[in-house]
Write a protein that holds these residues in place. Structure first.
Motif, mmCIF file in Angstrom:
data_model
loop_
_atom_site.group_PDB
_atom_site.id
_atom_site.type_symbol
_atom_site.label_atom_id
_atom_site.label_comp_id
_atom_site.label_asym_id
_atom_site.label_seq_id
_atom_site.Cartn_x
_atom_site.Cartn_y
_atom_site.Cartn_z
ATOM 1 N N ILE A 118 -6.529 -3.102 -2.552
ATOM 2 C CA ILE A 118 -5.651 -3.390 -3.913
ATOM 3 C C ILE A 118 -5.706 -4.971 -4.587
ATOM 4 N N TYR A 176 2.072 1.563 -3.748
ATOM 5 C CA TYR A 176 0.904 2.142 -4.272
ATOM 6 C C TYR A 176 0.505 3.519 -4.276
ATOM 7 N N HIS A 177 0.533 3.783 -2.915
ATOM 8 C CA HIS A 177 0.334 5.321 -2.677
ATOM 9 C C HIS A 177 1.548 6.234 -3.134
ATOM 10 N N TYR A 235 0.762 -0.986 -0.027
ATOM 11 C CA TYR A 235 0.019 0.043 -0.022
ATOM 12 C C TYR A 235 0.887 1.402 0.034
ATOM 13 N N GLU A 239 0.247 6.739 -6.570
ATOM 14 C CA GLU A 239 -0.807 7.668 -6.751
ATOM 15 C C GLU A 239 -0.596 9.068 -6.550
ATOM 16 N N ILE A 293 3.176 -3.851 -8.926
ATOM 17 C CA ILE A 293 3.854 -2.753 -7.772
ATOM 18 C C ILE A 293 5.117 -3.781 -7.614
ATOM 19 N N VAL A 341 -2.512 -6.090 -9.055
ATOM 20 C CA VAL A 341 -2.108 -4.989 -8.971
ATOM 21 C C VAL A 341 -0.607 -5.029 -8.197
#
Length: 170
Positions: A133, A109-110, A106, A113, A141, A137
């Motif tokens: 997620i 992923y953030h 995460y 983003e 990553i 995905v």
């Protein structure tokens, strides 16, 4: 940066973060991971909006980020101000994660983003996903992280390659 570093020597962490902010002063966003204890989160500082996004994706337990906020606020006072930016920061923390030990995914992923912020003029236009997620995905990553490490960290010509791995690098 970890909570134990902050609690054991807050002034050192403030100084270190202040030097890092000054070193990356030309960047539109500054990101770093933080470990408040057994859990990884992402901190994104957006100087042009005077905002800090704390991507703490673990919803099952609220974390107290008071010390982290204090360190960032103190370090930001040394940040070179361009234009009419405020010296006070707004801190935002509220982002989802499914149960389990996936906080590292995460966080990555953030980071991806948060790179979308670069194309926005208004902080209200930035939206964060609200669902967990998917596994495919997470695989992507993992591949992007490996590619980044190979091209930008391990490669001697990479932007983040460092021959001197000492603590006083920045």
């Amino acid at each position: 940066m970890s909570l134990s570093n902050i609690t054991s020597d807050k002034s050192y962490v403030v100084d270190y973060l202040g030097r890092a902010l000054n070193h990356y002063a030309k960047k539109e966003i500054i990101m770093f991971p933080h470990n408040p204890g057994g859990h990884g989160i992402l901190v994104v500082i957006i100087p042009k909006w005077s905002k800090v996004l704390c991507f703490d994706s673990l919803r099952s337990k609220a974390h107290d980020h008071t010390l982290l906020k204090e360190v960032i606020d103190e370090a930001f006072h040394s940040y070179p101000v361009r234009g009419k930016r405020s010296k006070s920061l707004t801190h935002v923390s509220k982002f989802p994660q499914s149960a389990g030990n996936t906080c590292g995914f995460y966080t990555a992923y953030h980071m991806l983003e948060a790179m979308e912020i670069l194309g926005l003029d208004n902080s209200l236009d930035f939206e964060v996903m609200k669902n967990p997620i998917d596994q495919d995905v997470m695989v992507k990553i993992r591949e992007r992280i490996a590619s980044f490490i190979m091209s930008q960290v391990i490669n001697p010509k990479g932007e983040f390659h460092c021959d001197n791995l000492g603590l006083n690098y920045i």
